[in-house]
Scaffold this motif. Structure first.
Motif, short mmCIF file in Angstrom:
data_model
loop_
_atom_site.label_atom_id
_atom_site.label_comp_id
_atom_site.label_asym_id
_atom_site.label_seq_id
_atom_site.Cartn_x
_atom_site.Cartn_y
_atom_site.Cartn_z
N LEU A 145 0.84 -0.82 -0.23
CA LEU A 145 0.76 -0.43 0.09
C LEU A 145 1.02 1.37 0.20
CD1 LEU A 145 -2.62 -0.88 2.66
CD2 LEU A 145 -2.78 -1.46 -0.44
N ASP A 146 0.04 2.61 -0.38
CA ASP A 146 0.83 3.66 0.01
C ASP A 146 1.96 3.92 1.33
OD1 ASP A 146 1.65 6.29 -0.72
OD2 ASP A 146 -0.74 6.77 -1.61
N LYS A 147 3.06 4.32 0.62
CA LYS A 147 4.25 4.69 1.38
C LYS A 147 3.48 5.70 2.94
CE LYS A 147 7.77 3.20 -1.18
NZ LYS A 147 8.93 3.99 -1.69
N GLU A 148 2.73 6.31 2.19
CA GLU A 148 2.26 7.72 2.83
C GLU A 148 1.11 6.94 4.44
OE1 GLU A 148 0.76 10.53 0.17
OE2 GLU A 148 2.93 11.09 0.09
N MET A 149 0.32 6.22 4.06
CA MET A 149 -0.05 5.32 4.59
C MET A 149 0.13 5.22 5.84
SD MET A 149 -2.89 1.94 4.48
CE MET A 149 -3.70 2.62 2.39
N ASP A 150 -0.38 5.59 7.07
CA ASP A 150 -0.05 5.66 8.43
C ASP A 150 -0.93 4.21 9.21
OD1 ASP A 150 -2.51 6.66 9.46
OD2 ASP A 150 -2.47 8.16 10.53
N LYS A 151 -1.05 2.82 8.97
CA LYS A 151 -1.73 2.28 9.94
C LYS A 151 -0.31 1.01 9.60
CE LYS A 151 -5.90 4.31 8.62
NZ LYS A 151 -5.46 5.13 7.59
N ALA A 152 -0.33 0.47 11.05
CA ALA A 152 0.33 -0.20 11.10
C ALA A 152 0.01 -1.35 11.95
CB ALA A 152 1.55 -0.06 11.83
N PHE A 153 -0.04 -2.71 11.25
CA PHE A 153 -0.84 -3.82 12.40
C PHE A 153 -0.37 -5.06 11.49
CE2 PHE A 153 -4.41 -1.58 9.58
CZ PHE A 153 -5.10 -3.02 8.80
N VAL A 154 -0.95 -5.39 12.72
CA VAL A 154 -1.56 -6.99 11.40
C VAL A 154 -2.82 -7.87 11.76
CG1 VAL A 154 -0.28 -9.63 11.89
CG2 VAL A 154 1.01 -7.78 12.09
N PHE A 155 -3.13 -8.75 10.05
CA PHE A 155 -4.78 -9.41 10.75
C PHE A 155 -4.79 -10.04 9.03
CE2 PHE A 155 -8.96 -9.23 8.42
CZ PHE A 155 -9.66 -9.71 9.25
N ALA A 156 -5.36 -11.11 9.99
CA ALA A 156 -5.53 -12.36 8.71
C ALA A 156 -6.87 -13.39 8.73
CB ALA A 156 -3.97 -13.29 9.68
N ILE A 157 -7.09 -13.95 7.53
CA ILE A 157 -8.22 -14.91 8.39
C ILE A 157 -8.04 -15.53 7.04
CG2 ILE A 157 -10.70 -15.17 6.38
CD1 ILE A 157 -10.96 -11.55 6.45
N LEU A 158 -8.40 -16.54 7.31
CA LEU A 158 -8.23 -17.49 7.25
C LEU A 158 -8.41 -19.17 6.84
CD1 LEU A 158 -4.18 -17.62 9.13
CD2 LEU A 158 -4.81 -17.24 6.82
N PRO A 159 -8.10 -19.81 6.33
CA PRO A 159 -9.09 -21.03 6.57
C PRO A 159 -8.68 -22.70 7.86
CG PRO A 159 -7.59 -21.70 4.67
CD PRO A 159 -7.63 -20.37 5.55
N LYS A 160 -10.03 -22.40 8.17
CA LYS A 160 -10.05 -23.19 9.63
C LYS A 160 -9.01 -23.84 10.07
CE LYS A 160 -13.85 -23.11 12.07
NZ LYS A 160 -15.30 -23.53 12.41
N ASP A 161 -9.22 -25.11 8.99
CA ASP A 161 -8.27 -26.86 9.23
C ASP A 161 -7.31 -26.25 9.04
OD1 ASP A 161 -8.76 -25.75 6.63
OD2 ASP A 161 -9.05 -27.65 5.69
N THR A 162 -6.12 -25.02 8.57
CA THR A 162 -4.99 -24.89 8.43
C THR A 162 -4.61 -24.11 9.34
OG1 THR A 162 -5.47 -23.74 6.61
CG2 THR A 162 -4.89 -25.90 6.11
#
Length: 346
Positions: A145-162
């Motif tokens: 994403l744009d370097k000027e975006m000031d967001k910083a976090f970790v988020f994930a949507i994953l298959p339940k089995d793996t």
């Protein structure tokens, strides 16, 4: 004389017969080329499979681009490599990349394993025991994403089995995220996030609708951290997302990739969410600082030990008189050092 002539004639005849029999025995037949014929046939078969598989992969990738090119051109200023006048960039017999640029850089890999029969069979066998995904055409989208975006976090949507194995294998997910509630998503998917409110904000947009309506969706990882543990923690990097799914002509995956930059750019994080994100990073920074201090202490102790050993070796090489002089000097230094300590205590 006659007997000798008859004997010589018989000997020559016998030798000729034996030579003829040996020549007949050594004569090559088609049976002698059976192994070569088998190996040549296998080689031809491998080449045919590789070429036909590679061509099929290219056709599949071009069909995908043709079905989405209009939408992509509406979303991005540049689609493909204009300098080389090509849309797809081939990267081997099974992989093709499509580069798009605007606020973000996106690379898209397509292709299956049709050109690698052995690999395909091996992956299929492993998939039967749950050690690999079943061979299929896959879509991978990586967007920074744009370097000027000031967001910083970790988020994930994953298959339940793996999900658990994926989380355990990535530094960013394992270190920063926890399992979150995700009522707006299908039951076969799970969410990992740094804060529940962050997950709620992302999933309250059209993101959850596109994922729920897409049979092709596999996973989404949004992160500002590396996926592997670095020797020295360097803080947040540029925010990016990694989106994977099955390759098809459906629109949801492409729409999702184009929607996410806007959704993430418009996020207004609550004060308690920002506080949680900051706390997560401060804890990691403290651990990194402690680790660095321990390493420096170990290095200092090692240097002191090396210096002490070098001095001991030097003293051993001195004459007895010089050694006695050195010992007297050391005793005087220790006395002076202990006197300073007593003075400080008083």
């Amino acid at each position: 004389m006659v007997h000798r002539l008859i004997g010589t004639t018989l000997a020559l005849a016998t030798t000729a017969v034996l030579a003829t029999a040996e020549e007949q025995q050594n004569a090559l037949t088609i049976e002698d080329f059976k192994l070569e014929a088998i190996l040549s046939s296998l080689l031809i078969l491998i080449v045919v499979i590789w070429y036909s598989g590679s061509s099929a992969n290219g056709t599949k990738a071009k069909e995908w681009v043709a079905s989405h090119i209009v939408f992509l051109e509406q979303q991005f200023a540049v689609v493909g490599n204009k300098a080389e006048k090509t849309t797809l960039v081939k990267d081997g017999p099974a992989d093709y990349f499509l580069y798009v640029t605007d606020d973000a850089m996106c690379n898209l890999a397509t292709g299956g394993s049709r050109s690698d029969l052995v690999g395909w069979v091996f992956a299929l066998v492993l998939s039967l025991f749950g050690y690999a995904d079943k061979p299929a055409d896959k879509l991978v989208m990586d967007v920074t994403l744009d370097k000027e975006m000031d967001k910083a976090f970790v988020f994930a949507i994953l298959p339940k089995d793996t999900a658990q194995s994926t989380r355990d294998g990535r530094f960013d997910l394992k270190t920063f995220t926890r399992l979150a509630d995700s009522p707006k998503l299908p039951s076969n998917l799970v969410v990992y996030t740094e804060a529940q409110k962050l997950a709620d904000q992302i999933l309250s947009t059209k993101v959850s609708e596109l994922i729920s309506n897409s049979p092709d969706f596999k996973s989404l990882i949004i992160t500002s951290q590396p996926d592997y543990e670095q020797e020295k923690y360097q803080g947040d990097q540029e925010l990016k997302f990694h989106l994977t799914g099955d390759l098809s002509n459906r629109k949801e995956m492409v729409e999702l990739a184009c929607l996410l930059p806007d959704v993430l750019g418009d996020l207004q994080l609550a004060a308690d969410t920002k506080s949680k994100l900051k706390k997560n990073r401060e804890e990691l920074e403290k651990k990194a600082a402690k680790l660095l201090a321990d390493e420096r202490a170990e290095e200092l102790a090692r240097k002191k030990a090396d210096a002490k050993k070098a001095e001991a070796d030097r003293v051993k090489s001195l004459s007895p008189a010089e050694q006695r002089k050195w010992e007297e000097k050391e005793r005087a230094r220790e006395i002076k050092k202990s006197q300073k300590k007593r003075t400080k205590r008083s």
